[in-house]
Motif scaffolding. Sequence first.
Motif, PDB file in Angstrom:
ATOM      1  N   LEU A 118     -25.844 -26.550  28.575  1.00 25.49           N
ATOM      2  CA  LEU A 118     -24.815 -27.582  28.578  1.00 25.49           C
ATOM      3  C   LEU A 118     -24.499 -28.052  29.993  1.00 25.49           C
TER       4      LEU A 118
ATOM      5  N   ALA B 199     -27.605 -26.544  21.735  1.00 31.99           N
ATOM      6  CA  ALA B 199     -26.840 -27.190  22.803  1.00 31.99           C
ATOM      7  C   ALA B 199     -26.766 -28.693  22.607  1.00 31.99           C
TER       8      ALA B 199
ATOM      9  N   HIS C  25     -23.459 -30.822  22.578  1.00 34.15           N
ATOM     10  CA  HIS C  25     -23.418 -31.962  23.500  1.00 34.15           C
ATOM     11  C   HIS C  25     -22.896 -33.204  22.776  1.00 34.15           C
TER      12      HIS C  25
END
Length: 375
Positions: free
Chosen positions: A26, A351, A355
């Motif tokens: 991230l 991720a 996101h």
Amino acid sequence: MGRVLILDAGMGAGHTAVANELAERLSKRGHEVRRADVLDLLPSGVGAALRGFYRTAVRRAPWLYDGIYAAFFRSEHGPESTPLAALAGPGFLEAAAEYRPDVVVPVFHLAAQVTGRLRARGELAAPTAVMVTDFAVHRQWLHPGNDVYLCVSADAAEQVRAKIGRPAYAPGPVVPERFHKAAASEHGHWIKVLRRIGEERTPVLISTGSWGVARGLPETTDALYRNGYLPVVLCGRDERIQTRMGRLPGVLACGWIEDIEALMAPAGVLIDNAAGQTAVQALAAGLPVIGYQPIAGHGREGVLRMARLGVTTYAGSHAELLDALARLARPGEARDKQVRAGRSLFVADAAEEIHRLAEAAPAGEAAAEPRVHRR
């Protein structure tokens, strides 16, 4: 980009490893990431006592942990959320008020209970994406207040949807990229070590987790050595077990290994007892996994569930273990089939789902469903 708060727990090393990897991914996407340990959010002394009790129960009183697991983790009866979630709530809200996250990512079941409870009560504005690290999804992972669940397998996602009806997806386990590249990596150091100790014997890794939890190690290592294998015991951070195993003839006893992927590359098989992070790291590295003598509670359930999915093999006895080793430890169709099955779990990147939630949250799309981003 957004602020992401990852809520993990210092229960062994597995949840921390997942939190570390998610934080790194991230951060590379431009997000500000902060982590918190849910055990630290409990009243003073409670988290340390909980960790100590769990470690002692798993290591020395598995029958006790089995009973607790059956009553509080598997039973369909009981409160919607654990009382510990209420105790951790004030500490979490204080941390959230100071950081103001755009999305919260629990990677431990108690953390998921904390966030689900607060979301359901309207006390947490940020959406939550629960990263489920277990193959057998027990009740303590599940709270309908959470927005979305990201799971290690399609089977686990189906368990979530069936039990609480929340959106659940299966990007797969969260494992550093170096494990996926392990087979092609340079591992000359470990080849030299393994050949010096075991000559031409096939190395077999035996995982005991970061806490060094395992049953029947002397008998297992003896059976492996007598049948032509080199037992390599991964003792985690338990120096006493490492010392004890190091005294056994024909055994390589290792402490905590930072480049474990390099050791996995020349190995024949991983013998696993917990269905945790070491097991999924091995799957990513293309190393066949045999579940054997699992630890109590969630360990046994996870090991059996992985075997039922066909991504690992379960051995219920020494004879079955040796039979599985004969089929999987050397090149062949059985090994190739299981390696393909294990690698098929890694469908997408968790991720990326987080996101998207972080990007959408400021625009008022807190409950937006994540898309699947293929690897």
